[in-house]
Every structure is written in C-alpha cells, then in structure tokens.
Design a protein around this motif. Structure first.
Motif, PDB file in Angstrom:
ATOM      1  N   GLU A 121      -1.524  -4.116   5.753  1.00 14.04           N
ATOM      2  CA  GLU A 121      -0.631  -5.251   6.067  1.00 14.04           C
ATOM      3  C   GLU A 121       0.454  -4.836   7.052  1.00 14.04           C
ATOM      4  N   GLN A 122       1.020  -3.659   6.775  1.00 17.36           N
ATOM      5  CA  GLN A 122       2.080  -3.123   7.633  1.00 17.36           C
ATOM      6  C   GLN A 122       1.560  -2.940   9.072  1.00 17.36           C
ATOM      7  N   LEU A 123       0.341  -2.389   9.190  1.00 14.99           N
ATOM      8  CA  LEU A 123      -0.243  -2.182  10.523  1.00 14.99           C
ATOM      9  C   LEU A 123      -0.474  -3.522  11.235  1.00 14.99           C
ATOM     10  N   CYS A 124      -0.932  -4.524  10.450  1.00 15.92           N
ATOM     11  CA  CYS A 124      -1.232  -5.836  11.057  1.00 15.92           C
ATOM     12  C   CYS A 124       0.027  -6.510  11.585  1.00 15.92           C
ATOM     13  N   ARG A 125       1.177  -6.164  11.002  1.00 17.46           N
ATOM     14  CA  ARG A 125       2.420  -6.804  11.451  1.00 17.46           C
ATOM     15  C   ARG A 125       3.014  -6.104  12.666  1.00 17.46           C
ATOM     16  N   SER A 126       2.376  -5.006  13.115  1.00 17.87           N
ATOM     17  CA  SER A 126       2.956  -4.263  14.233  1.00 17.87           C
ATOM     18  C   SER A 126       2.865  -5.106  15.508  1.00 17.87           C
ATOM     19  N   GLU A 127       3.633  -4.707  16.488  1.00 13.32           N
ATOM     20  CA  GLU A 127       3.811  -5.490  17.722  1.00 13.32           C
ATOM     21  C   GLU A 127       2.525  -5.824  18.470  1.00 13.32           C
ATOM     22  N   ASP A 128       1.674  -4.802  18.658  1.00 11.79           N
ATOM     23  CA  ASP A 128       0.586  -4.986  19.627  1.00 11.79           C
ATOM     24  C   ASP A 128      -0.586  -5.847  19.140  1.00 11.79           C
ATOM     25  N   ARG A 129      -0.541  -6.289  17.889  1.00 13.13           N
ATOM     26  CA  ARG A 129      -1.592  -7.200  17.378  1.00 13.13           C
ATOM     27  C   ARG A 129      -2.998  -6.613  17.480  1.00 13.13           C
ATOM     28  N   MET A 130      -3.055  -5.293  17.461  1.00 11.84           N
ATOM     29  CA  MET A 130      -4.364  -4.670  17.618  1.00 11.84           C
ATOM     30  C   MET A 130      -5.092  -4.534  16.284  1.00 11.84           C
ATOM     31  N   PHE A 131      -4.317  -4.578  15.194  1.00  4.91           N
ATOM     32  CA  PHE A 131      -4.927  -4.346  13.889  1.00  4.91           C
ATOM     33  C   PHE A 131      -5.155  -5.650  13.132  1.00  4.91           C
ATOM     34  N   ALA A 132      -6.224  -5.638  12.321  1.00  5.62           N
ATOM     35  CA  ALA A 132      -6.502  -6.786  11.460  1.00  5.62           C
ATOM     36  C   ALA A 132      -6.992  -6.241  10.118  1.00  5.62           C
ATOM     37  N   GLY A 133      -6.945  -7.079   9.096  1.00  6.79           N
ATOM     38  CA  GLY A 133      -7.349  -6.602   7.773  1.00  6.79           C
ATOM     39  C   GLY A 133      -8.122  -7.652   6.994  1.00  6.79           C
ATOM     40  N   VAL A 134      -9.060  -7.181   6.186  1.00  4.26           N
ATOM     41  CA  VAL A 134      -9.795  -8.061   5.278  1.00  4.26           C
ATOM     42  C   VAL A 134      -9.688  -7.425   3.905  1.00  4.26           C
ATOM     43  N   LYS A 135      -9.238  -8.206   2.924  1.00  3.99           N
ATOM     44  CA  LYS A 135      -9.091  -7.648   1.579  1.00  3.99           C
ATOM     45  C   LYS A 135     -10.177  -8.245   0.690  1.00  3.99           C
ATOM     46  N   LEU A 136     -11.073  -7.416   0.194  1.00  8.81           N
ATOM     47  CA  LEU A 136     -12.111  -7.911  -0.709  1.00  8.81           C
ATOM     48  C   LEU A 136     -11.513  -8.092  -2.103  1.00  8.81           C
ATOM     49  N   SER A 137     -12.105  -9.034  -2.851  1.00  4.50           N
ATOM     50  CA  SER A 137     -11.515  -9.364  -4.145  1.00  4.50           C
ATOM     51  C   SER A 137     -11.683  -8.241  -5.169  1.00  4.50           C
ATOM     52  N   ARG A 138     -12.680  -7.373  -4.955  1.00  2.53           N
ATOM     53  CA  ARG A 138     -12.819  -6.181  -5.808  1.00  2.53           C
ATOM     54  C   ARG A 138     -13.713  -5.166  -5.117  1.00  2.53           C
ATOM     55  N   ASN A 139     -13.836  -4.003  -5.710  1.00  7.93           N
ATOM     56  CA  ASN A 139     -14.642  -2.955  -5.095  1.00  7.93           C
ATOM     57  C   ASN A 139     -16.125  -3.312  -5.137  1.00  7.93           C
ATOM     58  N   ARG A 140     -16.769  -3.390  -3.971  1.00 12.29           N
ATOM     59  CA  ARG A 140     -18.189  -3.730  -3.916  1.00 12.29           C
ATOM     60  C   ARG A 140     -19.036  -2.620  -3.338  1.00 12.29           C
ATOM     61  N   GLY A 141     -18.420  -1.487  -3.030  1.00 17.93           N
ATOM     62  CA  GLY A 141     -19.195  -0.367  -2.475  1.00 17.93           C
ATOM     63  C   GLY A 141     -19.219  -0.396  -0.956  1.00 17.93           C
ATOM     64  N   HIS A 142     -19.399   0.782  -0.394  1.00 15.77           N
ATOM     65  CA  HIS A 142     -19.333   0.992   1.058  1.00 15.77           C
ATOM     66  C   HIS A 142     -20.206   0.016   1.858  1.00 15.77           C
TER      67      HIS A 142
END
Ligand code: UDP
Ligand code: MG
Length: 327
Positions: A60-81
């Motif tokens: 989340e912290q990275l996604c809020r950084s200035e350059d907008r280069m980062f994005a995140g997806v949060k899965l609802s639970r661990n589903r494996g690699h």
C-alpha cells in the motif's frame, strides 16, 4: 498502446525483501523506459497471497508513492504461488502488451528482463527464463527438480527444462491462458501447450537474500502431482500395463505349480509366497493411489470453484482503488 510492460510479483510473507525488490524492479523499469524499449505506462504489480506479516502494508505504501509505478492486488486468503500468479496475470492482461512474472525474492536475475523485452520486440510471444545452472540449490532440491523434469519428459509432456515461472508473455498469450479453466494450475506446463512463437533466455539464479523459502516439501509434492496429472494420462496406462504384467506372471506361476504337482515336486516355497503377497499388495495399493490422485482432482475440477478471490486492488486502472472480483 505502445510497448507497455507489467511485472507481476506474487508475494507471501515477503516483508523482509519487499523494499529491496521494489527498489530494484523500479530501477529496471526506469532504465528500460529510458532506452525507449518500453513505454512509461508500465507498472509493477505485487500480488499479496494472503500474507500474515506486513507485506500488504508495504505494498500500500509503495502504491501511494509519487511515480504511480506500483500497484497491488490483495487476495482474500492464501491460495498458493500458482493461483496468486494467475490472479495477477488475469488482473493485468487487458492493461499491458507484455507481462513478466518474477518471484518476490529476486533469486531470478532481473537483468534477464532486457533480453526478454528484446525478444518480444523481435516477435516472440513467450520468452522463457531458463536457469543456466543450479549451483545455488541444495543437493536435494537440485536432484528432485531435475528428476522431475526428466520424468515429465518421459511421460510425454512438453516442458522447458530448468524453467520455473520467470517468463515474459504477450497479451494474446494471456488471453489464450484465460480460457484454461483448470483448478490444479501448473502454469509452466500450460504455457508451452498454448503454442505461439517462443524463445529462451538463460540466466544464473542467485540465493534468496532475506526471508525463507515458501516451498516446503509438502507444497513441492502438491505442485509435482498437479503438474503430472494436468499434463499426462500416461501414469494410468502404466498402472493398467502393470496389472496386465502381474496377471501374466500369475498365469505362469499357475502353470508352473500344476507342472510341479504332476511331477511330484514340492510346491513353491513359503518365502516366495510371502514376498508375492507383499509385492502384489504394494503394487495394487500404489496403483489405487495413482488412480485416486486423478479421481480426486477430477472431483475438485467438477466443483468449478473460483481459483482466487480478490479483496482489494490498488492502482491497476488509472490509479483508482477497486473492489474485489472473483475468477
Ligand atoms: N509464494 C506465494 N504464495 C505461496 C507461496 C509462495 O505467492 O503460497 C510466492 C513467494 O512469495 C515468492 C514465490 O512465490 O515470490 C516463490 O516462492 P519461494 O521463493 O519461497 O520459492 P523457492 O524459490 O524457494 O522455490
Ligand atoms: Mg525463491
């Protein structure tokens, strides 16, 4: 769209490496954009596979950084690699021209990305990252992994030797992948099945810089069984052949016993009898187990459950936060 590159990085309890990984991946994206090979619109997407540590906080912290280069997806639970990776690929498939999947620990040499992008520009739809050697693996991991690749080849599967999940895929390959609905995902087996023009980039794999491996023996075995059952029906045929062979041996023993009886010789020794019982029992149980692996997986496939659930997305489309989706 120009050459928009997205990096997809599955993360499970990776708080120890994430800052360093984000920094190095960010530098690589800027460097590539600087040479004009990729557009400035590319992103680095971290998939949090239900981590229990501070991984999502860092994302989340990275996604809020200035350059907008980062994005995140949060899965609802661990589903494996494999599922986490698939979730990431499916989330970004309409945003990018090419996507590279890479592990969060950066054991795979990030500099191989340059060559992957070159190959894409020269017309490859899939570029496989292949490890030049396995010096950094433990003896056990090296022996089991190489034995497994050999076994898959012997079973008639189309596998790329020493390739794991470090690869570039074009958006049309991801489109084709999205039509594969199986539960027991084994991406490195499905991608060669899709066809399209492919090439290989060799690299040297390093050691994990922090944190520990999330692939204990149990998970490695599940992945191995998923791989075999997803790609080949030959083990079932081997079971049938073994049954036919045992019947033939039994018939020969019967003929031998009748002949010995007619000639007045003592029948087969007790020890051989005991050995036969154990051997036959073992082969039958093992065969049932192999059949069971297929039946069990067929059962799971028939349920058609979603492979992952997304709780939150940040920054994938126009930097907006989106609600979860399931697929
Ligand atoms: N991983 C994941 N979910 C899991 C296990 C692993 O997303 O349930 C990720 C992990 O964070 C890493 C990648 O999969 O980015 C490969 O894991 P790891 O490096 O631990 O495997 P190894 O290199 O030891 O085979
Ligand atoms: Mg690793």
């Amino acid at each position: 769209m120009g050459n928009v590159l997205y990096l997809v990085v599955p993360c499970y309890n990776e708080e120890k490496v994430l800052h360093a990984t984000a920094k190095r991946l960010g530098e690589k994206m800027r460097e590539l954009a600087g040479t004009g090979k990729i557009s400035n619109a590319g992103k680095i997407v971290f998939i949090d596979d239900g981590s229990r540590d501070g991984t999502w906080g860092i994302i989340e912290q990275l996604c809020r950084s200035e350059d907008r280069m980062f994005a995140g997806v949060k899965l609802s639970r661990n589903r494996g690699h494999q599922n986490a990776l698939y979730a990431g690929l499916m989330t970004v498939k309409d945003e990018a021209d090419m996507v590279i999947s890479i592990d969060a620990d950066l054991q795979d040499d990030i500099d191989a990305v340059d060559k992957m992008v070159d190959d894409y520009i020269n017309g490859s739809d899939v570029v496989y990252g292949v490890r030049g050697d396995r010096k950094t693996d433990t003896f056990f991991k090296r022996a089991t992994a190489q034995g497994f690749y050999r076994m898959l080849s012997a079973l008639g599967c189309d596998v790329v030797f020493n390739h794991a999940d470090y690869r570039l895929m074009s958006s049309r390959v991801l489109q084709a992948l999205s039509e594969y609905g199986e539960q027991g995902l084994y991406l490195r087996g499905i991608i060669p099945m899709l066809g399209y023009k492919s090439s290989v980039v060799q690299y040297v794999r390093g050691v994990r810089e922090a944190g520990e491996s999330k692939y204990p023996l149990r998970r490695m075995l599940t992945l191995a069984f998923d791989g075999i059952t997803a790609l080949s029906l030959r083990p079932l045929r081997i079971v049938t052949l073994a049954g036919a062979f045992m019947l033939a041996v039994a018939a020969a023993l019967l003929v031998y016993a009748i002949a010995a009886f007619c000639m007045g010789k003592p029948s087969l020794r007790l020890k051989i009898l005991m050995f036969s019982i154990w051997a036959v029992g073992g082969i039958i149980t093992l065969s049932l187990g192999i059949v069971g692996e297929y039946v069990g997986r067929t059962y799971m496939e028939t349920k058609r459950r979603p492979r992952y659930g997304v709780e939150k997305c940040i920054g994938i489309r126009n930097g907006e936060d989106e609600l979860g989706v399931r697929s």
